[in-house]
Structure formats: structure tokens, C-alpha cells
Design a protein around this motif. Structure first.
Motif, PDB file in Angstrom:
ATOM      1  N   ASP A 111       0.820  -1.209   0.000  1.00 41.07           N
ATOM      2  CA  ASP A 111       0.000   0.000   0.000  1.00 41.07           C
ATOM      3  C   ASP A 111       0.857   1.264   0.000  1.00 41.07           C
ATOM      4  OD1 ASP A 111       0.972  -0.374   2.551  1.00 41.07           O
ATOM      5  OD2 ASP A 111      -0.895   0.143   3.562  1.00 41.07           O
ATOM      6  N   GLY A 112       2.150   1.109  -0.243  1.00 41.78           N
ATOM      7  CA  GLY A 112       3.058   2.253  -0.263  1.00 41.78           C
ATOM      8  C   GLY A 112       2.928   3.062  -1.540  1.00 41.78           C
ATOM      9  N   TYR A 113       3.057   4.365  -1.399  1.00 38.68           N
ATOM     10  CA  TYR A 113       3.025   5.282  -2.544  1.00 38.68           C
ATOM     11  C   TYR A 113       4.395   5.940  -2.636  1.00 38.68           C
ATOM     12  CZ  TYR A 113       1.742   9.123  -5.613  1.00 38.68           C
ATOM     13  OH  TYR A 113       1.678   9.997  -6.661  1.00 38.68           O
ATOM     14  N   CYS A 114       5.046   5.810  -3.764  1.00 40.10           N
ATOM     15  CA  CYS A 114       6.400   6.323  -3.934  1.00 40.10           C
ATOM     16  C   CYS A 114       6.371   7.643  -4.699  1.00 40.10           C
ATOM     17  CB  CYS A 114       7.241   5.320  -4.711  1.00 40.10           C
ATOM     18  SG  CYS A 114       7.291   3.703  -3.948  1.00 40.10           S
ATOM     19  N   HIS A 115       6.811   8.706  -4.053  1.00 42.71           N
ATOM     20  CA  HIS A 115       6.934   9.996  -4.714  1.00 42.71           C
ATOM     21  C   HIS A 115       8.114   9.940  -5.688  1.00 42.71           C
ATOM     22  CE1 HIS A 115       3.951  12.278  -2.468  1.00 42.71           C
ATOM     23  NE2 HIS A 115       4.205  11.429  -1.504  1.00 42.71           N
ATOM     24  N   PRO A 116       8.167  10.848  -6.663  1.00 37.32           N
ATOM     25  CA  PRO A 116       9.184  10.760  -7.724  1.00 37.32           C
ATOM     26  C   PRO A 116      10.630  10.604  -7.249  1.00 37.32           C
ATOM     27  CG  PRO A 116       7.542  12.369  -8.328  1.00 37.32           C
ATOM     28  CD  PRO A 116       7.212  11.935  -6.920  1.00 37.32           C
ATOM     29  N   ASP A 117      11.054  11.287  -6.223  1.00 35.77           N
ATOM     30  CA  ASP A 117      12.452  11.210  -5.786  1.00 35.77           C
ATOM     31  C   ASP A 117      12.625  10.491  -4.454  1.00 35.77           C
ATOM     32  OD1 ASP A 117      13.374  12.611  -8.020  1.00 35.77           O
ATOM     33  OD2 ASP A 117      12.917  14.531  -7.068  1.00 35.77           O
ATOM     34  N   TRP A 118      11.686   9.638  -4.107  1.00 34.18           N
ATOM     35  CA  TRP A 118      11.704   9.030  -2.776  1.00 34.18           C
ATOM     36  C   TRP A 118      12.975   8.248  -2.514  1.00 34.18           C
ATOM     37  CZ3 TRP A 118      11.608   3.780  -1.333  1.00 34.18           C
ATOM     38  CH2 TRP A 118      11.519   2.868  -2.394  1.00 34.18           C
ATOM     39  N   LEU A 119      13.407   7.425  -3.453  1.00 29.72           N
ATOM     40  CA  LEU A 119      14.547   6.556  -3.173  1.00 29.72           C
ATOM     41  C   LEU A 119      15.866   7.320  -3.160  1.00 29.72           C
ATOM     42  CD1 LEU A 119      15.323   3.737  -2.386  1.00 29.72           C
ATOM     43  CD2 LEU A 119      15.617   3.190  -4.792  1.00 29.72           C
ATOM     44  N   GLY A 163      20.273   6.054  11.271  1.00 33.19           N
ATOM     45  CA  GLY A 163      20.038   4.615  11.389  1.00 33.19           C
ATOM     46  C   GLY A 163      18.810   4.155  10.643  1.00 33.19           C
ATOM     47  N   GLY A 164      17.837   5.024  10.487  1.00 36.74           N
ATOM     48  CA  GLY A 164      16.619   4.647   9.780  1.00 36.74           C
ATOM     49  C   GLY A 164      15.604   5.771   9.837  1.00 36.74           C
ATOM     50  N   PHE A 165      14.545   5.603   9.096  1.00 36.19           N
ATOM     51  CA  PHE A 165      13.457   6.569   9.099  1.00 36.19           C
ATOM     52  C   PHE A 165      12.213   5.835   8.651  1.00 36.19           C
ATOM     53  CE2 PHE A 165      15.498   6.718   5.028  1.00 36.19           C
ATOM     54  CZ  PHE A 165      14.448   6.744   4.133  1.00 36.19           C
ATOM     55  N   GLY A 166      11.066   6.449   8.844  1.00 43.12           N
ATOM     56  CA  GLY A 166       9.805   5.793   8.522  1.00 43.12           C
ATOM     57  C   GLY A 166       9.120   6.415   7.325  1.00 43.12           C
ATOM     58  N   MET A 167       8.108   5.743   6.865  1.00 41.50           N
ATOM     59  CA  MET A 167       7.311   6.216   5.741  1.00 41.50           C
ATOM     60  C   MET A 167       5.933   6.623   6.259  1.00 41.50           C
ATOM     61  SD  MET A 167       9.230   5.623   3.079  1.00 41.50           S
ATOM     62  CE  MET A 167      10.651   4.657   2.652  1.00 41.50           C
ATOM     63  N   VAL A 168       5.260   7.475   5.534  1.00 45.35           N
ATOM     64  CA  VAL A 168       3.886   7.868   5.846  1.00 45.35           C
ATOM     65  C   VAL A 168       2.964   7.149   4.876  1.00 45.35           C
ATOM     66  CG1 VAL A 168       2.259   9.790   5.942  1.00 45.35           C
ATOM     67  CG2 VAL A 168       4.643  10.118   6.659  1.00 45.35           C
ATOM     68  N   ALA A 169       1.951   6.494   5.390  1.00 45.68           N
ATOM     69  CA  ALA A 169       0.988   5.805   4.533  1.00 45.68           C
ATOM     70  C   ALA A 169       0.003   6.817   3.969  1.00 45.68           C
ATOM     71  CB  ALA A 169       0.246   4.734   5.324  1.00 45.68           C
ATOM     72  N   LEU A 170      -0.123   6.838   2.670  1.00 43.23           N
ATOM     73  CA  LEU A 170      -1.031   7.761   1.994  1.00 43.23           C
ATOM     74  C   LEU A 170      -1.994   6.984   1.106  1.00 43.23           C
ATOM     75  CD1 LEU A 170       1.537  10.508   0.951  1.00 43.23           C
ATOM     76  CD2 LEU A 170      -0.066  10.594   2.860  1.00 43.23           C
ATOM     77  N   ASN A 171      -2.678   6.010   1.681  1.00 40.06           N
ATOM     78  CA  ASN A 171      -3.570   5.178   0.880  1.00 40.06           C
ATOM     79  C   ASN A 171      -4.624   5.994   0.154  1.00 40.06           C
ATOM     80  OD1 ASN A 171      -2.211   2.974   1.721  1.00 40.06           O
ATOM     81  ND2 ASN A 171      -3.654   2.397   3.299  1.00 40.06           N
ATOM     82  N   ASP A 172      -5.191   7.009   0.814  1.00 40.97           N
ATOM     83  CA  ASP A 172      -6.220   7.822   0.193  1.00 40.97           C
ATOM     84  C   ASP A 172      -5.672   8.555  -1.027  1.00 40.97           C
ATOM     85  OD1 ASP A 172      -8.268  10.638   0.802  1.00 40.97           O
ATOM     86  OD2 ASP A 172      -8.946   8.642   0.206  1.00 40.97           O
ATOM     87  N   LEU A 173      -4.446   9.032  -0.929  1.00 41.54           N
ATOM     88  CA  LEU A 173      -3.807   9.712  -2.056  1.00 41.54           C
ATOM     89  C   LEU A 173      -3.645   8.748  -3.222  1.00 41.54           C
ATOM     90  CD1 LEU A 173      -2.290  12.127  -3.304  1.00 41.54           C
ATOM     91  CD2 LEU A 173      -0.249  11.264  -2.203  1.00 41.54           C
ATOM     92  N   MET A 174      -3.175   7.547  -2.927  1.00 42.08           N
ATOM     93  CA  MET A 174      -2.916   6.594  -3.993  1.00 42.08           C
ATOM     94  C   MET A 174      -4.223   6.121  -4.644  1.00 42.08           C
ATOM     95  SD  MET A 174      -0.636   3.142  -3.934  1.00 42.08           S
ATOM     96  CE  MET A 174      -1.685   2.149  -2.932  1.00 42.08           C
ATOM     97  N   LEU A 175      -5.235   5.858  -3.858  1.00 42.98           N
ATOM     98  CA  LEU A 175      -6.451   5.268  -4.394  1.00 42.98           C
ATOM     99  C   LEU A 175      -7.442   6.288  -4.942  1.00 42.98           C
ATOM    100  CD1 LEU A 175      -7.049   2.530  -1.706  1.00 42.98           C
ATOM    101  CD2 LEU A 175      -6.081   2.263  -3.980  1.00 42.98           C
ATOM    102  N   ASN A 176      -7.515   7.452  -4.330  1.00 41.37           N
ATOM    103  CA  ASN A 176      -8.559   8.407  -4.684  1.00 41.37           C
ATOM    104  C   ASN A 176      -8.041   9.730  -5.219  1.00 41.37           C
ATOM    105  OD1 ASN A 176     -10.523   6.587  -3.708  1.00 41.37           O
ATOM    106  ND2 ASN A 176     -10.033   7.230  -1.634  1.00 41.37           N
ATOM    107  N   GLY A 177      -6.746   9.938  -5.250  1.00 40.16           N
ATOM    108  CA  GLY A 177      -6.198  11.179  -5.748  1.00 40.16           C
ATOM    109  C   GLY A 177      -6.339  12.351  -4.777  1.00 40.16           C
TER     110      GLY A 177
END
Length: 133
Positions: free
Chosen positions: A90-98, A110-124
Motif C-alpha cells: 500500500d506504499g506510494y512512492c513519490h518521484p524522488d523518494w529513493l 540509522g533509519g526513518f519511517g514512511m507515511v501511509a497515503l492510501n487515500d492519495l494513492m487510491l482516490n487522488g
């Protein structure tokens, strides 16, 4: 940064073929020119397995549900990247994410987290709600 290290993106999928297809497509689209291997670990769903085989460099299929953490561990065992990025289907990758994540690594975080944007991915929906407590 003098070089961009080989990177493994491990995608765990739990019976959500439509979301997996969008996720893997975005990972491929947003990582041109980078040395990236995509590993997809699928639980139970044969439709998701077919999608993963179209996009991923390596696919692991489990006949039974093993869960997200075990899926990431399985992917980690076969990864060959110097940097590892776990991602849910359910991850959404922005253009320069990696590339941004790789550059953050240069600062020895050491690490960082991602934000889940399911609504953005599924519904715009591009508006993120904020609740003040």
C-alpha cells in the motif's frame, strides 16, 4: 556522495493485487538509473504473484500467510543491496523518494519511517488532514 550504493526494495503483499500493481509500477517508474533490485514477497494470492513476476527482480511466494515482518525477513535473506528499504504493497512512492532516502543515509541516520497515503494513492486526494489535540 561519490557513489550510489546498490539498493534493495522489499515489498510485502497481503492479498491486495490492485495496490501491489500500483506500488510496484511506481517503484519502477521512480528509480530509473539507480542500481535497485525489487524483491516482492507474496502471501497466498496467485494474482499478486503474477503481478510481482511482471515487475520484481525476485519473487517469493508463500502458500500460507506469514505476515509482514516475516515477509520482510524472507526478502532480506535473498537481498543483495547495501541499503534495504521495506515497503508495503500500500506504499506510494513519490518521484524522488529513493534517491532522497539514499542521500539521507549519507548522513548516517540509522533509519526513518514512511507515511501511509492510501487515500492519495487510491482516490487522488492530495489534502492531508490534521487533528489538533
Amino acid at each position: 556522495m561519490n557513489y550510489i550504493p546498490k539498493t534493495s526494495v522489499i515489498v510485502s503483499s497481503m492479498n491486495r493485487p490492485i495496490m501491489l500493481n500500483e506500488c510496484l509500477k511506481r517503484v519502477r517508474e521512480t528509480t530509473p538509473g539507480l542500481d535497485v533490485e525489487i524483491i516482492c514477497v507474496i502471501d497466498e494470492d496467485k494474482e499478486s504473484k503474477k503481478i510481482a513476476e511482471d515487475y520484481a527482480d525476485k519473487t517469493l511466494f508463500n502458500e500460507v500467510r506469514i505476515g509482514t515482518i516475516n515477509a520482510f525477513n524472507e526478502g532480506l535473506r535473498i537481498s543483495s543491496g547495501n541499503l534495504i528499504f521495506p515497503l508495503g504493497d500500500d506504499g506510494y512512492c513519490h518521484p524522488d523518494w529513493l534517491i532522497n532516502a539514499i542521500l539521507i543515509h549519507e548522513h548516517e541516520l540509522g533509519g526513518f519511517g514512511m507515511v501511509a497515503l492510501n487515500d492519495l494513492m487510491l482516490n487522488g486526494n492530495t489534502q492531508l488532514g490534521t487533528t489538533l489535540l
